[in-house]
Design a protein around this motif. Structure first.
Motif, PDB file in Angstrom:
ATOM      1  N   SER A   1       0.849  -1.182   0.000  1.00 41.84           N
ATOM      2  CA  SER A   1       0.000   0.000   0.000  1.00 41.84           C
ATOM      3  C   SER A   1       0.886   1.234   0.000  1.00 41.84           C
ATOM      4  O   SER A   1       1.916   1.262   0.674  1.00 41.84           O
ATOM      5  N   ASN A   2       0.497   2.243  -0.735  1.00 38.47           N
ATOM      6  CA  ASN A   2       1.258   3.497  -0.719  1.00 38.47           C
ATOM      7  C   ASN A   2       1.213   4.164   0.656  1.00 38.47           C
ATOM      8  O   ASN A   2       2.112   4.904   1.014  1.00 38.47           O
ATOM      9  N   GLU A   3       0.165   3.902   1.414  1.00 42.54           N
ATOM     10  CA  GLU A   3       0.024   4.519   2.730  1.00 42.54           C
ATOM     11  C   GLU A   3       0.721   3.746   3.843  1.00 42.54           C
ATOM     12  O   GLU A   3       1.289   4.325   4.756  1.00 42.54           O
ATOM     13  N   THR A   4       0.681   2.390   3.797  1.00 44.90           N
ATOM     14  CA  THR A   4       1.177   1.596   4.926  1.00 44.90           C
ATOM     15  C   THR A   4       2.338   0.677   4.578  1.00 44.90           C
ATOM     16  O   THR A   4       2.873   0.018   5.466  1.00 44.90           O
ATOM     17  N   GLY A   5       2.741   0.593   3.335  1.00 43.60           N
ATOM     18  CA  GLY A   5       3.871  -0.250   2.940  1.00 43.60           C
ATOM     19  C   GLY A   5       3.455  -1.680   2.633  1.00 43.60           C
ATOM     20  O   GLY A   5       2.310  -1.963   2.308  1.00 43.60           O
ATOM     21  N   SER A   6       4.402  -2.593   2.751  1.00 43.39           N
ATOM     22  CA  SER A   6       4.207  -4.005   2.416  1.00 43.39           C
ATOM     23  C   SER A   6       3.107  -4.636   3.265  1.00 43.39           C
ATOM     24  O   SER A   6       3.116  -4.522   4.495  1.00 43.39           O
ATOM     25  N   TYR A   7       2.184  -5.320   2.596  1.00 42.71           N
ATOM     26  CA  TYR A   7       1.127  -6.015   3.333  1.00 42.71           C
ATOM     27  C   TYR A   7       1.713  -7.074   4.254  1.00 42.71           C
ATOM     28  O   TYR A   7       1.309  -7.214   5.406  1.00 42.71           O
ATOM     29  N   VAL A   8       2.681  -7.847   3.755  1.00 38.98           N
ATOM     30  CA  VAL A   8       3.262  -8.935   4.546  1.00 38.98           C
ATOM     31  C   VAL A   8       4.038  -8.382   5.747  1.00 38.98           C
ATOM     32  O   VAL A   8       3.849  -8.844   6.872  1.00 38.98           O
ATOM     33  N   ILE A   9       4.893  -7.405   5.526  1.00 36.71           N
ATOM     34  CA  ILE A   9       5.700  -6.866   6.635  1.00 36.71           C
ATOM     35  C   ILE A   9       4.817  -6.202   7.676  1.00 36.71           C
ATOM     36  O   ILE A   9       5.009  -6.387   8.881  1.00 36.71           O
ATOM     37  N   ARG A  10       3.817  -5.450   7.225  1.00 37.33           N
ATOM     38  CA  ARG A  10       2.916  -4.794   8.187  1.00 37.33           C
ATOM     39  C   ARG A  10       2.180  -5.828   9.026  1.00 37.33           C
ATOM     40  O   ARG A  10       2.134  -5.737  10.254  1.00 37.33           O
TER      41      ARG A  10
ATOM     42  N   PHE B   1       3.059  -8.951   9.540  1.00 34.81           N
ATOM     43  CA  PHE B   1       4.027  -9.722  10.329  1.00 34.81           C
ATOM     44  C   PHE B   1       4.378  -8.982  11.622  1.00 34.81           C
ATOM     45  O   PHE B   1       4.339  -9.570  12.704  1.00 34.81           O
ATOM     46  N   THR B   2       4.701  -7.705  11.520  1.00 37.26           N
ATOM     47  CA  THR B   2       5.058  -6.954  12.725  1.00 37.26           C
ATOM     48  C   THR B   2       3.872  -6.833  13.682  1.00 37.26           C
ATOM     49  O   THR B   2       4.030  -6.980  14.893  1.00 37.26           O
ATOM     50  N   HIS B   3       2.683  -6.613  13.137  1.00 35.98           N
ATOM     51  CA  HIS B   3       1.485  -6.557  13.997  1.00 35.98           C
ATOM     52  C   HIS B   3       1.208  -7.920  14.622  1.00 35.98           C
ATOM     53  O   HIS B   3       0.824  -7.998  15.791  1.00 35.98           O
ATOM     54  N   GLY B   4       1.403  -8.992  13.850  1.00 31.04           N
ATOM     55  CA  GLY B   4       1.160 -10.343  14.364  1.00 31.04           C
ATOM     56  C   GLY B   4       2.094 -10.716  15.497  1.00 31.04           C
ATOM     57  O   GLY B   4       1.677 -11.287  16.517  1.00 31.04           O
ATOM     58  N   ILE B   5       3.384 -10.391  15.354  1.00 29.87           N
ATOM     59  CA  ILE B   5       4.359 -10.682  16.407  1.00 29.87           C
ATOM     60  C   ILE B   5       4.037  -9.861  17.663  1.00 29.87           C
ATOM     61  O   ILE B   5       3.999 -10.390  18.775  1.00 29.87           O
ATOM     62  N   GLU B   6       3.784  -8.577  17.472  1.00 26.41           N
ATOM     63  CA  GLU B   6       3.476  -7.707  18.612  1.00 26.41           C
ATOM     64  C   GLU B   6       2.199  -8.164  19.320  1.00 26.41           C
ATOM     65  O   GLU B   6       2.156  -8.247  20.554  1.00 26.41           O
TER      66      GLU B   6
ATOM     67  N   ASN C   1       0.884 -11.160  19.349  1.00 32.09           N
ATOM     68  CA  ASN C   1       1.120 -12.443  20.006  1.00 32.09           C
ATOM     69  C   ASN C   1       1.808 -12.244  21.359  1.00 32.09           C
ATOM     70  O   ASN C   1       1.475 -12.913  22.328  1.00 32.09           O
ATOM     71  N   ILE C   2       2.740 -11.315  21.416  1.00 37.92           N
ATOM     72  CA  ILE C   2       3.472 -11.074  22.662  1.00 37.92           C
ATOM     73  C   ILE C   2       2.605 -10.335  23.681  1.00 37.92           C
ATOM     74  O   ILE C   2       2.559 -10.699  24.857  1.00 37.92           O
ATOM     75  N   THR C   3       1.882  -9.305  23.224  1.00 39.82           N
ATOM     76  CA  THR C   3       1.178  -8.437  24.178  1.00 39.82           C
ATOM     77  C   THR C   3      -0.200  -8.938  24.587  1.00 39.82           C
ATOM     78  O   THR C   3      -0.591  -8.748  25.734  1.00 39.82           O
ATOM     79  N   THR C   4      -0.954  -9.562  23.685  1.00 39.99           N
ATOM     80  CA  THR C   4      -2.330  -9.936  24.042  1.00 39.99           C
ATOM     81  C   THR C   4      -2.590 -11.439  24.081  1.00 39.99           C
ATOM     82  O   THR C   4      -3.599 -11.862  24.629  1.00 39.99           O
ATOM     83  N   LYS C   5      -1.693 -12.240  23.524  1.00 38.62           N
ATOM     84  CA  LYS C   5      -1.931 -13.688  23.493  1.00 38.62           C
ATOM     85  C   LYS C   5      -0.926 -14.452  24.345  1.00 38.62           C
ATOM     86  O   LYS C   5      -0.757 -15.658  24.184  1.00 38.62           O
TER      87      LYS C   5
END
Length: 144
Positions: free
Chosen positions: A47-56, A58-63, A65-69
């Motif tokens: 996305s021009n606004e948020t960047g790579s779909y996969v990287i975005r 991935f970083t949200h998924g890792i965060e 998993n650590i903070t809420t799961k």
């Protein structure tokens, strides 16, 4: 949402003049994880606004998993969720390779204290690491 291709070529990441696997050395791919954002013949999107779909995701998924799961999920489970979401949205199909049980990696929060605070900023192909001493008021920038 406006999107574009990444126009990526192999020569952008090749290591010129280096041995990948030297004599009498362990195979460097023994504990390797490879995540390709798109399968062969297809292009990963961003996305021009948020960047790579996969990287975005991935970083949200890792965060998440650590903070809420309570760090319940392994790397392969997080990536499977991302792949399902991308498929449901009509985006690319990721291809993953896990060597020697690396699919069971879990990321943890770094609890070691550092004298420097670091922020990573990615801006259209440039990565800047901003370091700041805890008692400093201005940022020192190093470009990598």
């Amino acid at each position: 949402e406006k999107e574009q291709g990444k126009n990526f070529r192999l020569r952008n990441v090749e290591r010129q003049g280096t041995l990948v696997w030297a004599y009498a050395e362990d195979n460097p791919d023994y504990r390797l994880v490879v995540i390709n954002a798109a399968n062969d013949g297809f292009q990963s999107k961003m996305s021009n606004e948020t960047g790579s779909y996969v990287i975005r995701q991935f970083t949200h998924g890792i965060e998440n998993n650590i903070t809420t799961k309570n760090n319940h999920h392994f790397l392969h489970e997080i990536l499977e969720d991302i792949q399902e979401d991308l498929h449901d949205k009509g985006k690319q199909l990721m291809v993953k390779t896990f060597n020697n049980k690396t699919e069971y990696i879990k990321f943890v929060k770094n609890t070691r204290q550092s004298k420097k605070k670091k922020k990573v900023m990615v801006e259209m192909g440039k990565v800047m690491i901003i370091e700041q001493e805890e008692n400093e008021t201005s940022d020192s920038v190093s470009k990598d």
